[in-house]
Every structure is written in structure tokens, then in C-alpha cells.
Scaffold this motif. Sequence first.
Motif, PDB file in Angstrom:
ATOM      1  N   ARG A  83      -4.924  12.476   6.760  1.00 30.13           N
ATOM      2  CA  ARG A  83      -5.450  11.458   5.850  1.00 30.13           C
ATOM      3  C   ARG A  83      -4.712  10.133   6.018  1.00 30.13           C
ATOM      4  O   ARG A  83      -5.294   9.068   5.895  1.00 30.13           O
ATOM      5  N   VAL A  84      -3.414  10.220   6.303  1.00 29.65           N
ATOM      6  CA  VAL A  84      -2.602   9.021   6.433  1.00 29.65           C
ATOM      7  C   VAL A  84      -3.059   8.175   7.618  1.00 29.65           C
ATOM      8  O   VAL A  84      -3.094   6.956   7.548  1.00 29.65           O
ATOM      9  N   TYR A 137       0.856  -1.183   0.000  1.00 27.52           N
ATOM     10  CA  TYR A 137       0.000   0.000   0.000  1.00 27.52           C
ATOM     11  C   TYR A 137       0.894   1.236   0.000  1.00 27.52           C
ATOM     12  O   TYR A 137       1.838   1.312   0.784  1.00 27.52           O
ATOM     13  N   ARG A 143      -7.741   2.134   8.151  1.00 30.05           N
ATOM     14  CA  ARG A 143      -8.549   1.319   7.245  1.00 30.05           C
ATOM     15  C   ARG A 143      -7.800   0.058   6.823  1.00 30.05           C
ATOM     16  O   ARG A 143      -8.344  -1.044   6.846  1.00 30.05           O
ATOM     17  N   LYS A 188      -6.172   6.380   6.501  1.00 26.06           N
ATOM     18  CA  LYS A 188      -5.841   5.320   5.538  1.00 26.06           C
ATOM     19  C   LYS A 188      -5.191   4.131   6.236  1.00 26.06           C
ATOM     20  O   LYS A 188      -5.521   2.979   5.954  1.00 26.06           O
ATOM     21  N   LEU A 247       0.601   5.243   0.626  1.00 23.53           N
ATOM     22  CA  LEU A 247      -0.376   6.163   1.205  1.00 23.53           C
ATOM     23  C   LEU A 247      -0.288   7.599   0.691  1.00 23.53           C
ATOM     24  O   LEU A 247      -1.210   8.375   0.867  1.00 23.53           O
TER      25      LEU A 247
END
Length: 82
Positions: free
Chosen positions: A70-71, A59, A77, A74, A61
Amino acid sequence: MRRIKVLHIVYSLQLGGAERVVTNYALHHTREIYEPVVVALTQGGPLEEDLRAAGVRVYILGKRLGFDPRVILKLARIMREE
């Protein structure tokens, strides 16, 4: 037997020392026991190709400079899904 997932988090997948260590760990886990997953916080790079070719989920990011909330979302998730 269910494999144990191991999440490796690294700044990027460029050719740095920490990046090489994470890549080596992920590539050399005993696959019958462990399932490696690699997260690069900022960007991919040459090591990303090696990991994907070996079947390791990667992944990227895309973290921006400074604090990037946001990181965190992410990463949370990914941890839930994996």
C-alpha cells in the motif's frame, strides 16, 4: 518563477537523528526557490507539528511492519500529485 518541489522521505517524524535532519532541511529551504514536502512512511510525531506550523505539507503513510505494498501505491500517488 515556479518553485522547485523537493520531496523528503523519512521513516517517521519521531525525535530521531534522520528525522531531525529531514525536518531541518525542509524548514530551511530557500522558500522563494524550493517548496519542501515531507513524507513519513510509518507515523507522525513531534516534528510533524513543527513542519506543519511552518507551512510544509506533510504526508503520513501508516506503513505496517514488513512489506506493505500500500505504501508504494500511496507514495506513487503523492509523487504524481505533487
